[in-house]
Motif scaffolding. Structure first.
Motif, PDB file in Angstrom:
ATOM      1  N   GLY A 146       0.783  -1.237   0.000  1.00 18.00           N
ATOM      2  CA  GLY A 146       0.000   0.000   0.000  1.00 18.00           C
ATOM      3  C   GLY A 146       0.813   1.283   0.000  1.00 18.00           C
ATOM      4  O   GLY A 146       0.250   2.370   0.127  1.00 18.00           O
ATOM      5  N   ILE A 147       2.137   1.162  -0.138  1.00 16.13           N
ATOM      6  CA  ILE A 147       2.989   2.350  -0.114  1.00 16.13           C
ATOM      7  C   ILE A 147       3.548   2.637  -1.503  1.00 16.13           C
ATOM      8  O   ILE A 147       4.062   1.745  -2.184  1.00 16.13           O
ATOM      9  N   TYR A 148       3.432   3.897  -1.922  1.00 12.00           N
ATOM     10  CA  TYR A 148       3.985   4.401  -3.183  1.00 12.00           C
ATOM     11  C   TYR A 148       4.994   5.488  -2.828  1.00 12.00           C
ATOM     12  O   TYR A 148       5.060   5.938  -1.685  1.00 12.00           O
ATOM     13  N   ALA A 149       5.779   5.913  -3.829  1.00 13.10           N
ATOM     14  CA  ALA A 149       6.828   6.891  -3.523  1.00 13.10           C
ATOM     15  C   ALA A 149       6.802   8.088  -4.462  1.00 13.10           C
ATOM     16  O   ALA A 149       6.438   7.984  -5.639  1.00 13.10           O
ATOM     17  N   GLU A 156      16.285   7.882 -13.370  1.00 15.54           N
ATOM     18  CA  GLU A 156      16.370   6.428 -13.536  1.00 15.54           C
ATOM     19  C   GLU A 156      15.409   5.709 -12.583  1.00 15.54           C
ATOM     20  O   GLU A 156      14.653   4.818 -12.986  1.00 15.54           O
ATOM     21  N   LEU A 157      15.416   6.111 -11.311  1.00 15.48           N
ATOM     22  CA  LEU A 157      14.536   5.491 -10.308  1.00 15.48           C
ATOM     23  C   LEU A 157      13.055   5.749 -10.594  1.00 15.48           C
ATOM     24  O   LEU A 157      12.192   4.965 -10.218  1.00 15.48           O
ATOM     25  N   LYS A 204       6.065   1.927  -8.983  1.00 12.05           N
ATOM     26  CA  LYS A 204       5.451   2.496  -7.772  1.00 12.05           C
ATOM     27  C   LYS A 204       6.011   3.869  -7.398  1.00 12.05           C
ATOM     28  O   LYS A 204       5.657   4.408  -6.358  1.00 12.05           O
ATOM     29  N   VAL A 205       6.867   4.418  -8.258  1.00 13.54           N
ATOM     30  CA  VAL A 205       7.250   5.828  -8.115  1.00 13.54           C
ATOM     31  C   VAL A 205       6.226   6.620  -8.912  1.00 13.54           C
ATOM     32  O   VAL A 205       6.133   6.490 -10.134  1.00 13.54           O
TER      33      VAL A 205
END
Length: 256
Positions: free
Chosen positions: A55-58, A80-81, A86-87
């Motif tokens: 449930g965690i996104y960034a 790049e990341l 989920k980013v």
């Protein structure tokens, strides 16, 4: 279901307590959260968290206070990341005129670079604004930030500034300060923002809402922000939770 759209479980204050903190959040109805990485260390931890918890996104970016440390290599690393599924946002970036580690010009340059990056990778921006309301609006206009859109995090400006941001495809997010008894302006703005552009957050471990003001904040307390907005707008907690979660999923382009 509640969505905390801005928190820092990657901060030192939560070291060794992440599992329990997430469990308390889930118990309070917080099913989704956005962890914000704003320098090398917190970005690395944010990436670990999104790979560990469903449930965690960034959001990943470079904080304006540390703008002086944003090298081209670090910007390329963030790009790049940002390809990780989920980013979901770039930031937090923006301007902070309270602290003076980085000059205003260094902050503006780092801000412009991150707006350009958000447009390039087609992700929304998370905007940090401290004592810099008009300069933020002016720079967003100059750089055509409406092409990326995003979130005005923990908004503390006037309704006039909020309207300028809304015109540029930004959502307005409220945190703990909206619950403070003396917070006249945030309460007024929270009543005026269109319901489909309203978000809630904690900024944990900072800015804990009443009655925890001055203590460590945590994602579970986003429920108190939602309750205050429900009171201000004469809505039910369930209505605020549903709408703000829908808004968060829209801005972050989430389907589930």
């Amino acid at each position: 279901m509640l969505f905390d759209t801005h928190m820092h479980l990657n901060a030192d204050q939560f070291e060794g307590e992440i599992e329990e903190t997430i469990a308390r959040a889930e118990e309070a109805g917080v099913k989704k959260m956005l962890v914000v990485g704003f320098d090398e260390k917190t970005i690395r931890i944010a990436m670990e968290l999104i790979d560990t918890y469903a449930g965690i996104y960034a959001a990943i970016g470079w904080h304006p206070v540390d703008a002086v440390d944003l090298t081209d290599e670090r910007l390329a690393w963030i790009e790049e990341l940002s390809q990780h599924p989920k980013v979901v946002a770039i930031g937090e970036t923006g301007l902070d005129y309270y602290w003076d580690k980085s000059s205003k010009e260094e902050q503006k340059e780092a801000f412009r670079k991150q707006i350009a990056l958000a447009k390039k990778v087609q992700l929304p921006l998370i905007i940090h604004d401290r004592d810099a309301h008009q300069d933020i609006v002016d720079l967003l206009k100059e750089e055509h930030a409406e092409e990326a859109g995003g979130i005005m995090h923990c908004f503390g400006g006037s309704i006039e500034i909020a309207r300028e941001c809304l015109k540029m495809n930004f959502y307005i997010s409220f945190g703990g300060p909206v619950t403070f008894k003396n917070a006249k302006r945030p309460k007024e703005v929270a009543k005026e923002v269109p319901l489909d552009r309203l978000l809630i957050e904690t900024d944990a471990p900072f800015l804990a809402p009443h009655p925890y003001r001055g203590k460590r904040n945590e994602p579970a307390y986003v429920r108190l922000v939602a309750e205050e907005i429900a009171l201000l707008r004469e809505m039910t907690l369930e209505e605020v939770a549903k709408q703000t979660t829908e808004n968060a999923k829209r801005v972050f382009q989430l389907n589930n």
